[in-house]
Design an enzyme around this catalytic site. Structure first.
Site, short mmCIF file in Angstrom:
data_model
loop_
_atom_site.label_atom_id
_atom_site.label_comp_id
_atom_site.label_asym_id
_atom_site.label_seq_id
_atom_site.Cartn_x
_atom_site.Cartn_y
_atom_site.Cartn_z
N LYS A 70 20.19 -13.45 -49.80
CA LYS A 70 20.51 -12.08 -49.36
C LYS A 70 19.75 -11.70 -48.09
O LYS A 70 20.32 -11.17 -47.16
CB LYS A 70 20.17 -11.06 -50.45
CG LYS A 70 20.43 -11.52 -51.87
CD LYS A 70 21.89 -11.45 -52.25
CE LYS A 70 22.15 -12.37 -53.42
NZ LYS A 70 22.97 -11.84 -54.45
N ASP A 81 10.88 -13.46 -60.18
CA ASP A 81 12.10 -13.80 -59.46
C ASP A 81 12.20 -12.87 -58.25
O ASP A 81 12.25 -11.65 -58.41
CB ASP A 81 13.31 -13.60 -60.39
CG ASP A 81 14.64 -13.89 -59.69
OD1 ASP A 81 14.62 -14.42 -58.56
OD2 ASP A 81 15.70 -13.59 -60.29
N TRP A 128 19.73 -9.45 -64.88
CA TRP A 128 20.84 -10.12 -64.21
C TRP A 128 21.42 -11.14 -65.18
O TRP A 128 20.68 -11.95 -65.76
CB TRP A 128 20.31 -10.80 -62.95
CG TRP A 128 21.31 -11.58 -62.16
CD1 TRP A 128 22.55 -11.16 -61.79
CD2 TRP A 128 21.14 -12.89 -61.64
NE1 TRP A 128 23.16 -12.14 -61.05
CE2 TRP A 128 22.31 -13.22 -60.95
CE3 TRP A 128 20.11 -13.82 -61.67
CZ2 TRP A 128 22.50 -14.43 -60.30
CZ3 TRP A 128 20.29 -15.02 -61.03
CH2 TRP A 128 21.47 -15.32 -60.35
C1 PLP Z 1 18.00 -11.33 -59.59
C2 PLP Z 1 18.55 -12.51 -58.88
N1 PLP Z 1 17.88 -13.65 -58.91
C3 PLP Z 1 18.31 -14.75 -58.29
C4 PLP Z 1 19.49 -14.76 -57.59
C5 PLP Z 1 19.86 -16.07 -56.97
O1 PLP Z 1 20.76 -16.14 -55.99
P1 PLP Z 1 21.17 -17.49 -55.25
O2 PLP Z 1 21.17 -18.59 -56.24
O3 PLP Z 1 22.52 -17.19 -54.72
O4 PLP Z 1 20.16 -17.72 -54.17
C6 PLP Z 1 20.26 -13.57 -57.54
C7 PLP Z 1 21.56 -13.52 -56.88
O5 PLP Z 1 22.38 -12.68 -57.08
C8 PLP Z 1 19.76 -12.43 -58.20
O6 PLP Z 1 20.42 -11.27 -58.19
#
Ligand code: PLP
Length: 397
Positions: free
Chosen positions: A246, A211, A130
């Site tokens: 999510k 993660d 990501w």
């Molecule tokens: C792999 C991954 N880690 C962490 C996140 C963290 O998301 P947020 O900061 O919106 O909770 C995301 C969001 O798209 C993600 O895809």
């Protein structure tokens, strides 16, 4: 002073969202940003969230500060959700948690802890990963490394190459891993492969940093947490950054948590004291509202049951779409194998298109995906699957 600053390019995903909004073609399809969408293409507030939110607001008598580590009850509820209620780390007092502003905030808190403990450490991310992992890790000043993970030509993980690379890392380096629903590939390690990583991590003295942004959206709440529970039981130290964006649909409320697993309780207490200081020096305290909602859901048998039910509906939709998409792509592009999409999980898959093909599908067919050809499966609908498959065929010609 600010005249010295040149404009930097937009974040690729946020730039894509803006381009999609500006496109007036009625056929346009948004497979860019990673949010869940229902059959109508909407990202609704979950029913359990609505109920929990009402209860939180009715009971709340003050908006006074909570604490730099956030809501303690939420942190504990998340520990139980992530590690399972009876994990031996609880009796051994091996886990400490700090609420963060979203999964991103939690990821950054973990990276800051690594930098404080071991500024010379390198954090290794999967190829690909990501995009935001890179600034979240390197923004602390830590160095970045990459390990091989995915073979795009076959749509599979190259586990042998991954292990071979990890075997060469120096002790004390950090390996960032996606617990489930790998972003952007959708390709997750099997249980056997996670088990193989345990002795490797131990032998090489590597710190796993897991993660988990999609618990329950892959195979199930328990199944998706498997690597975390395994590593916590088998390895002395572990970092786990969790997002509730999510799976609780709380994106803008910014709900996340960092769990720090240490060998001895006293080390965990010291680590948490550093985390509190880090939080205090950046944003002082995390936002409370979303965490209070999650705590309300996880603390009530009926709300928790509704959440599990709503989560399983989201998961079933994604998995159903994966199967339908493979059928549609088989028909539209018989010369190309897209069957891997049905074997993967979570919201994303990499189609394996070139950047040129991605730009063409955007310009000529109004289909929006990131330049690496990552698609958000949940962005598809029954009524545009066919159009999407035809659009892929169009650019493959
Ligand atoms: C792999 C991954 N880690 C962490 C996140 C963290 O998301 P947020 O900061 O919106 O909770 C995301 C969001 O798209 C993600 O895809």
């Amino acid at each position: 002073m600010f005249e010295r600053l040149d404009r930097v390019p937009d974040d690729p995903i946020l730039g894509l969202m803006a381009a999609f909004r500006a496109d007036s073609d009625p056929k346009k399809v948004d497979l860019g940003v990673g949010v869940f969408r229902d059959a109508k293409g909407e990202t609704p507030v979950l029913e359990c969230v609505r109920k929990a939110e009402r209860a939180v607001l009715e009971r709340q008598t003050s908006k006074t500060y909570v604490a730099p580590a956030g809501n303690a009850a939420f942190n504990q509820a998340m520990e139980r959700l992530v590690f399972g209620p009876a994990h031996p780390i609880f009796a051994a007092e091996r886990v400490r948690s700090i609420q963060g502003p979203g999964g991103c905030g939690a990821l950054r808190l973990g990276a800051e802890l690594v930098r404080l403990a071991s500024p010379q450490a390198t954090v290794h991310v999967s190829t690909p990963t990501w995009a935001n992992h890179v600034p979240l890790m390197t923004g602390t000043g830590l160095k970045l490394g990459r390990y091989p993970y995915y073979e795009p030509s076959r749509g599979v993980i190259d586990f042998a190459a991954m292990c071979q690379a990890l075997e060469t890392l120096p002790a004390g380096d950090v390996v960032l891993l996606h617990a489930s629903c790998h972003n952007p590939t959708g390709a997750d390690l099997s249980r056997e492969q996670w088990q193989e990583l345990v002795p490797l991590m131990r032998r090489r003295g590597l710190l796993p940093y897991l993660d988990m942004a999609y618990q329950g959206l892959g195979s199930g709440e328990e199944e998706d947490a498997y690597p975390i529970r395994l590593f916590a039981a088998e390895l002395p130290e572990l970092l786990v950054a969790v997002s509730c964006s999510k799976n609780f649909g709380l994106y803008r409320e910014r709900v996340g948590v960092l769990h720090v697993v240490t060998e001895k309780p006293v080390i965990g207490v010291a680590a948490l004291s550093h985390e509190v200081r880090v939080a205090r020096s950046i944003y002082s305290m995390p936002p409370d509202h979303g965490a209070a909602i999650v705590n309300e859901i996880l603390g009530s048998a009926s709300l928790r049951a509704s959440w599990t039910q709503e989560l399983s509906v989201m998961r079933a939709r994604i998995n159903g779409l994966r199967r339908q998409l493979v059928v549609a792509l088989r028909a539209a592009c018989p010369a190309r194998d897209f069957d891997f999409i049905a074997h993967q999980q979570g919201m994303f898959s990499l189609l394996g298109l070139s950047t040129d093909q991605v730009r063409r599908i955007r310009a000529e067919r109004h289909v929006y995906m990131t330049d690496d050809s990552r698609i958000n499966i949940a962005g598809l609908r029954e009524d545009n699957l066919e159009y999407f498959a035809q659009s892929v065929a169009h650019v493959l010609r």
